[in-house]
Design a protein around this motif. Structure first.
Motif, PDB file in Angstrom:
ATOM      1  N   UNK A  18     -29.905 -63.733 -36.583  1.00 45.67           N
ATOM      2  CA  UNK A  18     -30.879 -62.738 -37.039  1.00 45.67           C
ATOM      3  C   UNK A  18     -30.406 -61.321 -36.736  1.00 45.67           C
ATOM      4  N   UNK A  19     -29.840 -61.107 -35.564  1.00 41.50           N
ATOM      5  CA  UNK A  19     -29.400 -59.750 -35.231  1.00 41.50           C
ATOM      6  C   UNK A  19     -28.221 -59.307 -36.089  1.00 41.50           C
ATOM      7  N   UNK A  20     -27.340 -60.229 -36.449  1.00 43.53           N
ATOM      8  CA  UNK A  20     -26.205 -59.860 -37.305  1.00 43.53           C
ATOM      9  C   UNK A  20     -26.664 -59.611 -38.741  1.00 43.53           C
ATOM     10  N   UNK A  21     -27.476 -60.506 -39.271  1.00 47.34           N
ATOM     11  CA  UNK A  21     -27.876 -60.393 -40.668  1.00 47.34           C
ATOM     12  C   UNK A  21     -28.990 -59.374 -40.899  1.00 47.34           C
ATOM     13  N   UNK A  22     -29.959 -59.312 -40.006  1.00 44.30           N
ATOM     14  CA  UNK A  22     -31.139 -58.489 -40.241  1.00 44.30           C
ATOM     15  C   UNK A  22     -31.368 -57.410 -39.195  1.00 44.30           C
ATOM     16  N   UNK A  23     -30.449 -57.241 -38.240  1.00 45.43           N
ATOM     17  CA  UNK A  23     -30.662 -56.322 -37.125  1.00 45.43           C
ATOM     18  C   UNK A  23     -30.937 -54.897 -37.547  1.00 45.43           C
ATOM     19  N   UNK A  24     -30.128 -54.334 -38.432  1.00 48.30           N
ATOM     20  CA  UNK A  24     -30.323 -52.951 -38.858  1.00 48.30           C
ATOM     21  C   UNK A  24     -31.621 -52.793 -39.643  1.00 48.30           C
ATOM     22  N   UNK A  25     -31.923 -53.758 -40.501  1.00 50.65           N
ATOM     23  CA  UNK A  25     -33.135 -53.697 -41.303  1.00 50.65           C
ATOM     24  C   UNK A  25     -34.378 -53.776 -40.419  1.00 50.65           C
ATOM     25  N   UNK A  26     -34.377 -54.678 -39.453  1.00 50.00           N
ATOM     26  CA  UNK A  26     -35.517 -54.823 -38.544  1.00 50.00           C
ATOM     27  C   UNK A  26     -35.690 -53.563 -37.711  1.00 50.00           C
ATOM     28  N   UNK A  27     -34.600 -53.020 -37.209  1.00 50.78           N
ATOM     29  CA  UNK A  27     -34.664 -51.801 -36.394  1.00 50.78           C
ATOM     30  C   UNK A  27     -35.226 -50.634 -37.197  1.00 50.78           C
TER      31      UNK A  27
END
Length: 177
Positions: A18-27
């Motif tokens: 999740x942090x690799x695929x969606x980390x920037x988007x979630x942040x």
């Protein structure tokens, strides 16, 4: 015990994915709401290190529980030690050196000595003109004066011979190949 170890392993793997695929988007979408998770000052307790510790704890625990005859307390102690050692190794071998590396496009005007550029505004024998110098991926314009007191025409190739850092002037010479 097996449930604890399996939960840690799966949770760590999911966190990594999740942090690799969606980390920037979630942040970006949470607008920094989870910034409290980063402990300032002690980079040893960064989420990356903690998540790797949890994942290693789960994996090592499953292996020790499944393939050894050790008791639960001994497995827990060994798993804790293995996870701690590998997480510390990850921190000191990878994370800490990456934190200390510097990525900067900044440079000192003194570093321009010896670089080759092009004259944009002709440089008179006793006066100033303008040159274009490429430093890394950036191209910048600088005020320049002739080092030898000769005229340098527009579009001529030049080399920076000296720099007056206090005035921000490059002393250049025509560069003939």
């Amino acid at each position: 015990m097996e449930t604890l170890f399996l939960s840690c392993l799966v949770g760590g793997i999911l966190f990594a994915i999740i942090s690799v695929l969606l980390g920037d988007w979630i942040s970006a979408s949470l607008d920094g709401a989870l910034d409290f998770l980063s402990v300032e000052g002690y980079s040893l307790f960064r989420p990356t290190v903690i998540a790797s510790w949890v994942t290693i704890f789960g994996g090592a625990g499953l292996l020790l529980h499944e393939y050894t005859e050790l008791g639960n307390i001994v497995v827990l102690i060994l798993t804790f030690l293995i996870a701690s050692a590998l997480a510390l190794g990850l921190y000191f071998a990878y994370i800490r050196p990456m934190e200390r590396s510097e990525n900067s496009v900044g440079f000192s005007i003194r570093e321009l000595e010896g670089l080759i550029g092009e004259v944009l505004v002709p440089i008179p024998a006793q006066g100033f003109g303008e040159v274009l110098i490429q430093v890394g991926a950036a191209r910048s314009n600088y005020i320049a004066s002739s080092f030898y007191g000769t005229d340098i025409p527009s579009e001529a190739k030049i080399i920076v011979v000296d720099v007056d850092a206090s005035e921000g002037v490059l002393f250049v010479s025509k560069f003939d190949i």
